[in-house]
Design a protein around this motif. Structure first.
Motif, short mmCIF file in Angstrom:
data_model
loop_
_atom_site.label_atom_id
_atom_site.label_comp_id
_atom_site.label_asym_id
_atom_site.label_seq_id
_atom_site.Cartn_x
_atom_site.Cartn_y
_atom_site.Cartn_z
N SER A 9 0.63 -1.19 0.00
CA SER A 9 0.10 0.03 0.05
C SER A 9 0.67 1.32 0.00
O SER A 9 1.64 1.30 0.86
N ARG A 15 -3.71 -0.99 2.69
CA ARG A 15 -3.71 -1.32 4.16
C ARG A 15 -4.76 -1.31 5.04
O ARG A 15 -5.10 -2.24 5.80
N TRP A 51 -2.41 -2.89 -4.70
CA TRP A 51 -3.07 -1.61 -5.60
C TRP A 51 -2.77 -1.75 -6.80
O TRP A 51 -1.54 -2.32 -7.35
N VAL A 52 -3.64 -1.26 -7.70
CA VAL A 52 -3.53 -1.28 -9.15
C VAL A 52 -2.69 -0.15 -9.81
O VAL A 52 -2.69 0.88 -9.40
N ASP A 53 -1.58 -0.53 -10.39
CA ASP A 53 -0.51 0.32 -10.95
C ASP A 53 -0.64 0.10 -12.40
O ASP A 53 -0.02 -1.05 -12.73
N LYS A 54 -0.94 1.01 -13.11
CA LYS A 54 -0.92 0.94 -14.65
C LYS A 54 -1.55 -0.38 -15.13
O LYS A 54 -0.63 -1.05 -15.94
N GLY A 55 -2.57 -0.88 -14.70
CA GLY A 55 -3.26 -1.89 -15.17
C GLY A 55 -2.86 -3.26 -14.67
O GLY A 55 -3.27 -4.22 -15.21
N THR A 78 -7.21 -2.64 -4.30
CA THR A 78 -8.00 -1.43 -4.70
C THR A 78 -7.48 -0.72 -5.87
O THR A 78 -6.23 -0.95 -6.30
N LEU A 79 -8.42 0.12 -6.38
CA LEU A 79 -7.89 0.79 -7.90
C LEU A 79 -8.88 2.04 -7.64
O LEU A 79 -9.94 2.13 -6.90
N HIS A 87 -11.58 -2.94 -16.91
CA HIS A 87 -10.29 -2.69 -16.53
C HIS A 87 -10.03 -3.29 -15.25
O HIS A 87 -9.08 -3.86 -14.99
N ALA A 115 -9.09 6.04 -3.12
CA ALA A 115 -8.94 7.35 -3.37
C ALA A 115 -7.42 7.49 -4.18
O ALA A 115 -6.65 6.44 -3.77
N LEU A 120 -0.83 12.41 -8.38
CA LEU A 120 -1.00 11.72 -9.37
C LEU A 120 -2.22 12.25 -10.49
O LEU A 120 -1.96 12.67 -11.38
C1 LIG Z 1 1.49 5.34 -10.33
C2 LIG Z 1 -0.04 5.06 -10.12
C3 LIG Z 1 -0.60 4.23 -11.13
C4 LIG Z 1 -2.13 3.96 -11.04
N1 LIG Z 1 -2.81 3.16 -12.03
C5 LIG Z 1 -4.10 2.86 -11.76
C6 LIG Z 1 -4.75 2.01 -12.78
O1 LIG Z 1 -3.96 1.69 -13.96
N2 LIG Z 1 -5.94 2.09 -12.67
C7 LIG Z 1 -6.45 2.30 -11.65
O2 LIG Z 1 -7.83 1.92 -11.52
N3 LIG Z 1 -6.01 3.11 -10.90
C8 LIG Z 1 -4.91 3.37 -10.57
N4 LIG Z 1 -4.20 3.82 -9.79
C9 LIG Z 1 -4.95 4.31 -8.41
C10 LIG Z 1 -4.67 3.24 -7.18
O3 LIG Z 1 -4.58 1.84 -7.65
C11 LIG Z 1 -5.69 3.59 -6.16
O4 LIG Z 1 -5.49 4.65 -5.69
C12 LIG Z 1 -5.47 2.55 -4.93
O5 LIG Z 1 -6.45 2.39 -4.14
C13 LIG Z 1 -3.90 2.89 -4.11
O6 LIG Z 1 -3.79 1.98 -3.19
P1 LIG Z 1 -3.16 2.54 -1.76
O7 LIG Z 1 -3.47 3.46 -1.14
O8 LIG Z 1 -3.01 1.26 -0.98
O9 LIG Z 1 -1.52 2.66 -2.24
C14 LIG Z 1 -2.71 4.21 -9.74
C15 LIG Z 1 -2.10 5.19 -8.76
C16 LIG Z 1 -0.83 5.32 -8.71
C17 LIG Z 1 -0.36 6.17 -7.74
#
Ligand SMILES: Cc1cc2nc3c(=O)[nH]c(=O)nc-3n(C[C@H](O)[C@H](O)[C@H](O)COP(=O)(O)O)c2cc1C
Length: 162
Positions: A9, A15, A51-55, A78-79, A87, A115, A120
């Motif tokens: 997270s 988290r 967490w989802v990072d770029k798909g 989470t995303l 997606h 959130a 970003l």
């Molecule tokens: C670098 C970056 C890339 C992300 N890519 C996506 C994405 O491809 N699709 C999506 O739905 N959300 C994307 N997100 C949003 C995060 O997945 C989402 O806010 C997630 O809840 C973050 O979790 P965390 O608070 O545990 O870090 C991205 C966020 C960041 C910072």
């Protein structure tokens, strides 16, 4: 049988979902950030949170996922996007497929909104010269209040029989 909840997270969304799931688990259990979970040795059952990072799953979570073989697993994520979207389905299914290919059993899975980091959002906005398309702005606004109490309840329910 000891259960581990291992989560990754950046800004706390994953988290908080991990902690909600962990609190509802019965029996012998532990919760760790993925960076401290090693290869999951000593745990028969592991619930992974990314967490989802770029798909895809974020890098740190992917590295952990690569190490798992022959385990009984749960997966959650989470995303920022709508969790019922194609997606979201693709992100979760991609991870599940990799785990199943390594002889793991996936007993439960869950995905919800989280959130998006304001840093970003500003970066993405800048690409549109400061004014993002309204659909994007609406999606960010919708994500901003998640995960919420309903997400936590749904997460607990998803792992109730784990
Ligand atoms: C670098 C970056 C890339 C992300 N890519 C996506 C994405 O491809 N699709 C999506 O739905 N959300 C994307 N997100 C949003 C995060 O997945 C989402 O806010 C997630 O809840 C973050 O979790 P965390 O608070 O545990 O870090 C991205 C966020 C960041 C910072």
């Amino acid at each position: 049988m000891k259960t581990l909840v291992a989560y990754s997270s950046l800004t706390g969304n994953t988290r908080r979902v991990a902690e909600a799931i962990f609190a509802s688990l019965k029996g012998d259990k532990a919760i760790l950030p993925i960076s401290e979970a090693g290869d999951g040795a000593g745990f028969e059952r592991i619930i992974i949170g990314f967490w989802v990072d770029k798909g895809d799953a974020n890098e740190e979570a992917l590295a952990f996922i690569e190490k798992l073989k022959g385990k009984a697993l749960g997966v959650f994520a989470t995303l920022g996007a709508d969790p019922t979207s194609e997606h979201a389905k693709k992100c979760l299914d991609g991870v599940l497929a990799r785990l199943l290919a390594k002889g793991n059993e996936v007993k439960a899975s869950f995905i919800c909104r989280g959130a998006i980091d304001p840093v970003l959002i500003e970066r993405v906005k800048a690409k549109w010269g400061g004014q993002a398309p309204q659909a994007r702005v609406d999606s960010w606004t919708e994500a901003a209040s998640h995960p919420d109490e309903k997400d936590f309840a749904n997460a607990r329910a998803a792992f109730a029989a784990f």
